[in-house]
Design a protein around this motif. Structure first.
Motif, PDB file in Angstrom:
ATOM      1  N   GLY A 134       0.791  -1.227   0.000  1.00 44.15           N
ATOM      2  CA  GLY A 134       0.000   0.000   0.000  1.00 44.15           C
ATOM      3  C   GLY A 134       0.815   1.264   0.000  1.00 44.15           C
ATOM      4  O   GLY A 134       0.270   2.364  -0.081  1.00 44.15           O
ATOM      5  N   ASN A 135       2.160   1.111   0.121  1.00 42.94           N
ATOM      6  CA  ASN A 135       3.078   2.252   0.110  1.00 42.94           C
ATOM      7  C   ASN A 135       2.790   3.241   1.235  1.00 42.94           C
ATOM      8  O   ASN A 135       2.944   4.456   1.090  1.00 42.94           O
ATOM      9  N   ALA A 136       2.356   2.698   2.389  1.00 37.32           N
ATOM     10  CA  ALA A 136       1.951   3.552   3.503  1.00 37.32           C
ATOM     11  C   ALA A 136       3.107   4.383   4.044  1.00 37.32           C
ATOM     12  O   ALA A 136       2.939   5.570   4.348  1.00 37.32           O
ATOM     13  N   ARG A 137       4.268   3.792   4.179  1.00 37.77           N
ATOM     14  CA  ARG A 137       5.404   4.501   4.795  1.00 37.77           C
ATOM     15  C   ARG A 137       5.787   5.729   3.979  1.00 37.77           C
ATOM     16  O   ARG A 137       6.123   6.785   4.556  1.00 37.77           O
ATOM     17  N   GLN A 138       5.728   5.633   2.656  1.00 35.36           N
ATOM     18  CA  GLN A 138       6.128   6.748   1.801  1.00 35.36           C
ATOM     19  C   GLN A 138       5.049   7.814   1.685  1.00 35.36           C
ATOM     20  O   GLN A 138       5.321   8.923   1.227  1.00 35.36           O
TER      21      GLN A 138
END
Length: 543
Positions: A134-138
């Motif tokens: 989900g690319n949450a960190r970025q």
């Protein structure tokens, strides 16, 4: 028809969004049944996971940017893949009421961009679901709706009861789970090359003696480990140690403190979360039946000795309001009043079925088509009852339903769903579809078998096409009292003028079913499958 469309459009325009001028957090922070919470933050995004028992999909995940306004975004368990399957599917005469997802846990592993959900099911194995990519960190923790991709992983052959998952902030390959009842245990896990969790160590780290402690959550602050545990259902304790393995000291955080609602329980069994600027907040829940268990929030400070302290109001109780935790321009679709016309490719994340649905018997096609999925005389045994949490303290839910394709023996309608239930609906007999109000639908407390399939308390006119069915519910807390909050059922043939039908229904305040009352819509057969109804809209409004 034009008037109905206009009303719907106006309601949609009035749907609550996060108010940019908001300056306070008001308790309850969500006036809906969202118990056993696990809360955490990624960047500027807060997440909140909750329990759902036998409702499906399970383990809803909520999102907020300020800790005061929350929206539903996904479910960590898209279907209940638990055993026995017939119980969770409501087939072969089996059922799973008050089983399924109790206090579970969810966390994010930054190094692999993966959300992990864990839950002990029926006291046996711990089930695991993950959502990667989900690319949450970025993106400050934000995940696009289409990026949620939950899938089941191998189970762990151990029951992590009331668990708290923790990926160490220094090295997220160090994975721990705090769990247990009275005997608090710590499990150490490793993540294998496939991203699956496996246990490598397990031991008791604290024993509370003759006092029940459960609801464990694990945190780390300034190099020390904190296990939050609750004494059900009125106190929160904190265990503190320099290692995940202890030894742990214990302190009381809150013990039967008053507020913020009358005729409700005490804040307990929650978790803590920090903001980007380093302030901390505690979220717990209140037993607030008949509505269920509803969350409250309060600021948290830390003493010079490293122990946490809940900020109370002037009366030394839980505050009704606090300053807004985070000022932000980011908006959410706040949980609460709304209109759903069942358009698009899938149901919204606010909806949950009673047990796993028969997916071949429902569809979305300019409305929600509910085909009969079960031949039964018992609503509690019927598949594909779709439910929605009630917003408090007082609201009404209105379903607009086309009943023209019902068949002889079919029963459809709008239900106030719980172990003590009632509904307003349509009974089709021969070629006649009559409006009825039915009460006295009851489950036996403990065994959760059906003791009564209901009685027709009132009958209205016959209908041939569209009907509006309304439930008006007062879920103002009445926990610990003999007050039965009242529910009124009504119908309309034009969507404008409503007629009450049947006696007022008094809701149960018992906690033993755990979940609170819900609005629901159903369609089942008593003779043969083949009939259907189309649910064209649902509107939930405050009254």
């Amino acid at each position: 028809m034009f008037l109905h469309t206009l009303i719907t459009t106006l309601l949609l325009l009035l749907l609550p969004r996060q108010a940019l001028s908001q300056t306070t957090l008001t308790n309850p922070v969500i006036w809906q049944d969202h118990p056993d919470l696990d809360v955490f933050r990624i960047g500027h995004t807060f997440y909140y996971s909750s329990s759902t028992f036998a409702y499906s999909p399970g383990a809803p995940l909520l999102r907020s940017f300020d800790l005061a306004n929350w929206e539903a975004v996904t479910h960590s368990v898209p279907y209940l893949n638990f055993s026995p399957a017939n119980a969770y599917n409501l087939t072969s005469g089996s059922r799973a009421y008050v089983k399924g997802i109790w206090a579970s846990t969810l966390r994010y592993r930054p190094s692999t961009d993966t959300f992990y959900w864990l839950g002990c099911i029926d006291g046996s194995k711990t089930h695991i679901w993950t959502s990667p990519g989900g690319n949450a960190r970025q993106n400050g923790g934000e995940v696009p709706p289409q990026a949620w991709n939950w899938s089941p992983r191998p189970v762990i052959s151990n029951c992590y009861y009331d668990a708290g998952l923790f990926f160490d902030d220094n090295d997220d390959s160090q994975v721990y789970v705090a769990y247990g009842n009275t005997q608090i245990r710590m499990a150490q896990l490793v993540v294998d090359q496939n991203g699956d969790l496996k246990e490598v160590r397990n031991q008791v780290v604290y024993t509370s003696g003759d006092m029940t402690l459960e609801g464990a959550r694990l945190y780390k602050r300034n190099g020390e480990y904190y296990v939050w545990v609750t004494r059900p259902a009125d106190a929160q304790f904190v265990l503190r140690g320099k290692s995940p393995w202890g030894p742990f000291e214990r302190r009381v955080l809150v013990d039967r403190i008053g507020g913020p609602l009358s005729s409700a329980g005490f804040a307990h069994q929650g978790g803590i979360v920090d903001t980007e600027d380093g302030r901390w907040f505690y979220l717990g829940f209140l037993d607030a039946y008949p509505g269920g268990r509803i969350p409250v929030a309060a600021p948290l400070t830390w003493g010079g000795d490293g122990w946490p302290i809940v900020v109370r109001d002037g009366g030394n109780g839980w505050g009704r309001t606090y300053p807004l935790p985070v000022n932000t321009t980011r908006k959410v679709n706040v949980l609460g009043p709304r209109v759903d016309e069942f358009k698009g490719g899938k149901l919204g994340p606010e909806w949950e079925w009673n047990h796993n649905p028969d997916n071949g018997k429902w569809s979305l096609s300019d409305g929600l088509v509910l085909k009969t999925a079960t031949v039964t005389g018992d609503l509690f045994a019927a598949r594909n009852t779709l439910t929605h949490r009630i917003v408090g303290p007082k609201s009404r839910g209105t379903f607009r339903i086309d009943v023209g394709a019902m068949r002889d023996g079919d029963r459809a309608g709008a239900v106030l769903f719980r172990d003590k239930a009632a509904y307003i609906g349509i009974h089709k007999t021969g070629n006649t579809a009559s409006i009825v109000m039915v009460d006295n639908l009851n489950l036996v407390e403990g065994s959760w078998t059906t003791s009564s399939t209901g009685r027709v308390a009132a009958t209205g006119p016959s209908v041939t096409g569209e009907i509006w069915l309304r439930i008006q519910a007062d879920i103002t807390p009445a926990f610990g009292t003999n007050t039965g909050r009242q529910v009124i059922f009504s119908y309309s043939t034009d969507g404008r003028t409503f007629t009450n039908l049947g006696p007022a229904f008094a809701m149960s305040n018992s906690w033993r079913y755990f979940t609170g009352y819900r609005y629901g819509v159903f369609n089942f057969a008593t003779k043969a499958l083949g009939g259907e109804v189309k649910v064209k809209s649902f509107a939930m409004e405050m009254v």
